[in-house]
Design a protein around this motif. Structure first.
Motif, PDB file in Angstrom:
ATOM      1  N   THR A 196       0.810  -1.209   0.000  1.00 18.49           N
ATOM      2  CA  THR A 196       0.000   0.000   0.000  1.00 18.49           C
ATOM      3  C   THR A 196       0.849   1.267   0.000  1.00 18.49           C
ATOM      4  O   THR A 196       0.321   2.357  -0.078  1.00 18.49           O
ATOM      5  N   LEU A 197       2.164   1.087   0.110  1.00 18.66           N
ATOM      6  CA  LEU A 197       3.033   2.255   0.095  1.00 18.66           C
ATOM      7  C   LEU A 197       3.541   2.491  -1.315  1.00 18.66           C
ATOM      8  O   LEU A 197       3.595   1.592  -2.130  1.00 18.66           O
ATOM      9  N   HIS A 198       3.959   3.705  -1.576  1.00 24.05           N
ATOM     10  CA  HIS A 198       4.414   3.984  -2.932  1.00 24.05           C
ATOM     11  C   HIS A 198       5.866   3.585  -3.129  1.00 24.05           C
ATOM     12  O   HIS A 198       6.293   3.296  -4.224  1.00 24.05           O
ATOM     13  N   ARG A 199       6.633   3.588  -2.021  1.00 25.56           N
ATOM     14  CA  ARG A 199       8.035   3.184  -2.155  1.00 25.56           C
ATOM     15  C   ARG A 199       8.267   2.019  -1.219  1.00 25.56           C
ATOM     16  O   ARG A 199       8.991   2.132  -0.233  1.00 25.56           O
ATOM     17  N   GLY A 200       7.598   0.900  -1.534  1.00 29.04           N
ATOM     18  CA  GLY A 200       7.591  -0.217  -0.604  1.00 29.04           C
ATOM     19  C   GLY A 200       8.863  -1.040  -0.618  1.00 29.04           C
ATOM     20  O   GLY A 200       9.251  -1.604   0.388  1.00 29.04           O
ATOM     21  N   GLY A 201       9.525  -1.120  -1.773  1.00 29.32           N
ATOM     22  CA  GLY A 201      10.604  -2.084  -1.935  1.00 29.32           C
ATOM     23  C   GLY A 201      11.704  -1.980  -0.888  1.00 29.32           C
ATOM     24  O   GLY A 201      12.057  -2.957  -0.248  1.00 29.32           O
ATOM     25  N   LEU A 202      12.220  -0.771  -0.702  1.00 27.53           N
ATOM     26  CA  LEU A 202      13.305  -0.574   0.262  1.00 27.53           C
ATOM     27  C   LEU A 202      12.836  -0.831   1.681  1.00 27.53           C
ATOM     28  O   LEU A 202      13.512  -1.479   2.470  1.00 27.53           O
ATOM     29  N   LEU A 203      11.651  -0.320   1.983  1.00 28.64           N
ATOM     30  CA  LEU A 203      11.122  -0.460   3.331  1.00 28.64           C
ATOM     31  C   LEU A 203      10.891  -1.933   3.645  1.00 28.64           C
ATOM     32  O   LEU A 203      11.124  -2.392   4.759  1.00 28.64           O
ATOM     33  N   LEU A 204      10.465  -2.695   2.612  1.00 28.32           N
ATOM     34  CA  LEU A 204      10.219  -4.122   2.809  1.00 28.32           C
ATOM     35  C   LEU A 204      11.460  -4.815   3.343  1.00 28.32           C
ATOM     36  O   LEU A 204      11.389  -5.598   4.289  1.00 28.32           O
ATOM     37  N   ALA A 205      12.609  -4.485   2.759  1.00 30.83           N
ATOM     38  CA  ALA A 205      13.850  -5.107   3.217  1.00 30.83           C
ATOM     39  C   ALA A 205      14.119  -4.766   4.678  1.00 30.83           C
ATOM     40  O   ALA A 205      14.471  -5.629   5.477  1.00 30.83           O
ATOM     41  N   VAL A 206      13.917  -3.490   5.028  1.00 31.99           N
ATOM     42  CA  VAL A 206      14.199  -3.047   6.399  1.00 31.99           C
ATOM     43  C   VAL A 206      13.264  -3.736   7.398  1.00 31.99           C
ATOM     44  O   VAL A 206      13.665  -4.097   8.505  1.00 31.99           O
ATOM     45  N   LEU A 207      12.013  -3.929   7.003  1.00 32.68           N
ATOM     46  CA  LEU A 207      11.042  -4.509   7.930  1.00 32.68           C
ATOM     47  C   LEU A 207      11.194  -6.015   8.055  1.00 32.68           C
ATOM     48  O   LEU A 207      11.007  -6.592   9.125  1.00 32.68           O
ATOM     49  N   VAL A 208      11.528  -6.679   6.938  1.00 32.20           N
ATOM     50  CA  VAL A 208      11.494  -8.142   6.934  1.00 32.20           C
ATOM     51  C   VAL A 208      12.791  -8.755   7.474  1.00 32.20           C
ATOM     52  O   VAL A 208      12.759  -9.765   8.163  1.00 32.20           O
ATOM     53  N   LEU A 209      13.929  -8.101   7.175  1.00 30.57           N
ATOM     54  CA  LEU A 209      15.204  -8.710   7.567  1.00 30.57           C
ATOM     55  C   LEU A 209      15.315  -8.999   9.069  1.00 30.57           C
ATOM     56  O   LEU A 209      15.743 -10.095   9.439  1.00 30.57           O
ATOM     57  N   PRO A 210      14.935  -8.056   9.961  1.00 34.80           N
ATOM     58  CA  PRO A 210      15.040  -8.398  11.390  1.00 34.80           C
ATOM     59  C   PRO A 210      14.195  -9.610  11.774  1.00 34.80           C
ATOM     60  O   PRO A 210      14.586 -10.392  12.635  1.00 34.80           O
ATOM     61  N   LEU A 211      13.053  -9.774  11.100  1.00 37.13           N
ATOM     62  CA  LEU A 211      12.188 -10.906  11.442  1.00 37.13           C
ATOM     63  C   LEU A 211      12.777 -12.230  10.971  1.00 37.13           C
ATOM     64  O   LEU A 211      12.427 -13.289  11.485  1.00 37.13           O
ATOM     65  N   SER A 212      13.674 -12.165   9.974  1.00 42.42           N
ATOM     66  CA  SER A 212      14.191 -13.416   9.423  1.00 42.42           C
ATOM     67  C   SER A 212      15.460 -13.881  10.128  1.00 42.42           C
ATOM     68  O   SER A 212      15.998 -14.937   9.805  1.00 42.42           O
ATOM     69  N   ILE A 213      15.938 -13.065  11.090  1.00 45.91           N
ATOM     70  CA  ILE A 213      17.192 -13.422  11.766  1.00 45.91           C
ATOM     71  C   ILE A 213      17.130 -14.777  12.491  1.00 45.91           C
ATOM     72  O   ILE A 213      18.051 -15.579  12.354  1.00 45.91           O
ATOM     73  N   PRO A 214      16.053 -15.081  13.265  1.00 46.13           N
ATOM     74  CA  PRO A 214      16.017 -16.398  13.914  1.00 46.13           C
ATOM     75  C   PRO A 214      16.142 -17.551  12.929  1.00 46.13           C
ATOM     76  O   PRO A 214      16.852 -18.540  13.194  1.00 46.13           O
ATOM     77  N   VAL A 215      15.481 -17.430  11.770  1.00 50.99           N
ATOM     78  CA  VAL A 215      15.560 -18.484  10.756  1.00 50.99           C
ATOM     79  C   VAL A 215      17.007 -18.666  10.304  1.00 50.99           C
ATOM     80  O   VAL A 215      17.511 -19.787  10.192  1.00 50.99           O
ATOM     81  N   LEU A 216      17.665 -17.538  10.074  1.00 56.30           N
ATOM     82  CA  LEU A 216      19.064 -17.589   9.641  1.00 56.30           C
ATOM     83  C   LEU A 216      19.932 -18.260  10.700  1.00 56.30           C
ATOM     84  O   LEU A 216      20.748 -19.141  10.389  1.00 56.30           O
TER      85      LEU A 216
END
Lengths: 267, 222
Positions: free
Chosen positions: B154-174
């Motif tokens: 829903t954001l106009h510049r979602g791509g960069l923000l997506l990386a910032v939001l998702v990466l911390p959540l993926s740390i346990p998996v890593l």
């Protein structure tokens, strides 16, 4: 029952502003007094037999670390308020809390770093507690970025609320990380089964500082919420004015107060 | 059920066709892996030690790269609105879309792992371990990443923000993915424990992801 009544009562931004205007000076005063007492007690506390004077970093470090988690908890409750009850002030509370929480987290990291240098011989170590707090800091920054990425505050609020609740999973991981992965950082010593292991001489200043910092957060948070409400009123007044200029017809016949509080409330 | 199956089939078909971007992820994975020896030097012993970590990082970044397309394409041509308004529960539709995305963009990464393992001097056991952990862990990456993709659509510049939001959540998996791979390679620690936690993370995100994504879509697409 009383609590819910108070909460619905405070849903009216105007009433909230009036109440906080009365409370804030007192809160700020009590906070300042407690902080002064806490800092004095911390300075007067004896040196530790192992750590010497550096143990006094604890009195700043630990309250910051506690609050870094507590603020995310406050934001999670606010997120529920946004998504479940559509409480008009919930998103204001969540938005105002994020930068303050980020600041506490940053201070916890910095003071921990300064304490770690003489104690562990390093400013930074990839231990479980440090790493998970660093992730918490990154999540605060991401959340603030999300708040700023959406034009409409109420839509931003719902997006941020979802992210806040997902991020809340990190809080127990931080709390128990020192028990699960036993690395450099010491396990809990104040709130634990079988009573505190801290000596009274350190425990009292720590508790006073913790309460003082919590009051500091409440003071800053209420002040930031007031600013946010006023900011939104300015925004909605500007938009009304822009509409008036654009269509040069009567937009709303209600008073400023009413239309502004409408735009703060349900979108 | 047939609606969900149709949605999955449609998404996979779109992803695999020209401009779909599913195989771009594999290409990116290959490129990142090839970059690593340039960065750390062509020391084969060192590369085989770092191998699992490099492959995991590459897969993580590749799946993040393709996540951007999970909702944006549908949002642009209006079909996302139809999905939201249809009688199929939005949570199930989100789960179906994420599943299709994982089949189209996640599975190729796992299939590519043995080939990339050769480049990093990994032996059979190590390659198998990395592939197995990726198979158990990438669903978690896709399903938690879906939350970020739904927020960003829903954001106009979602791509960069997506990386910032998702990466911390993926740390346990890593963490647990690499820990399980290393355990399988060195053999000093049990492989089962981190691997079970990895599977648990995937199962948990399978439940949490669709609900959170559906919530943010409902609220975001006014």
């Amino acid at each position: 029952m009383k609590l819910t009544e108070t909460l619905t009562d405070l849903a009216n931004p105007t009433r909230f502003l009036a109440l906080t205007a009365r409370i804030l000076p007192w809160l700020a005063g009590v906070t300042a007094v407690l902080l002064a007492i806490g800092i004095y007690q911390s300075a007067m506390a004896p040196d530790d037999y192992q750590q010497g004077a550096t143990v006094k970093i604890m009195f700043i470090h630990v309250p910051n670390a506690w609050l870094s988690m507590f603020v995310w908890g406050v934001m999670s409750v606010a997120a529920l308020g946004t998504l479940v009850w559509r409480h008009p002030l919930a998103d204001v509370a969540a938005k105002a809390a994020a930068p303050i929480g980020a600041a506490f987290t940053f201070l916890a990291l910095v003071t921990g770093s300064l304490w770690g240098r003489p104690m562990w011989g390093t400013y930074w170590e990839w231990d479980a507690r440090l790493t998970s707090v660093l992730i918490l800091f990154l999540m605060y920054l991401g959340l603030m970025a999300l708040w700023r990425a959406v034009e409409d505050p109420s839509r931003a609020a719902r997006a941020a609320a979802v992210l806040t609740l997902v991020g809340a999973i990190n809080i127990p991981i931080i709390k128990f990380s020192v028990d699960w992965w036993n690395t450099l950082h010491q396990p809990a010593s104040v709130l634990r089964m079988g009573g505190s292991t801290l000596d009274k001489a350190f425990l009292w200043p720590l508790l006073v500082m913790a309460i003082a910092f919590s009051l500091l957060f409440i003071t800053l948070h209420l002040a930031a919420m007031r600013n946010e409400i006023l900011r939104r009123r300015v925004r909605s007044l500007q938009m009304m004015q822009a509409n008036r200029i654009a269509f040069s017809s009567d937009v709303g016949t209600g008073s400023r107060e009413e239309s502004a509080s409408k735009s703060i409330g349900a979108a | 059920m047939s609606a969900l199956a149709a949605l999955i089939r449609r998404d996979i078909r779109i992803a695999l066709r020209v401009g779909g971007g599913a195989l771009i992820g594999v290409l990116f994975f290959l490129t990142v892996t090839v970059l690593m020896p340039f960065a750390v030097g062509p020391d084969l012993a060192l590369l085989s030690r770092l191998g699992p970590a490099i492959l995991w990082l590459g897969a993580l970044l590749a799946s993040l790269l393709t996540l951007d397309r999970l909702f944006t394409a549908d949002h642009e041509d209006g079909s996302l609105d139809l999905i939201v308004m249809s009688r199929t529960p939005l949570e199930l539709a989100c789960a179906a879309k994420a599943l299709a995305h994982w089949i189209a963009a996640g599975l190729p990464l796992i299939i590519a792992t043995p080939v990339l393992g050769l480049l990093l001097n990994l032996d059979g056991t190590a390659t198998l371990a990395v592939a197995a952990t990726l198979l158990a862990g990438t669903p978690a990456l896709t399903f938690t990443g879906m939350i970020g993709a739904a927020l960003a659509v829903t954001l106009h510049r979602g791509g960069l923000l997506l990386a910032v939001l998702v990466l911390p959540l993926s740390i346990p998996v890593l963490i647990f993915g690499v820990a399980a791979s290393q355990a399988a390679i060195s053999g000093s620690l049990p492989f089962g424990t981190p691997f079970s936690i990895l599977c648990a993370l995937s199962l948990a995100s399978l439940v949490i992801g669709p609900f959170a994504a559906a919530a943010s879509l409902r609220h975001g697409l006014d």
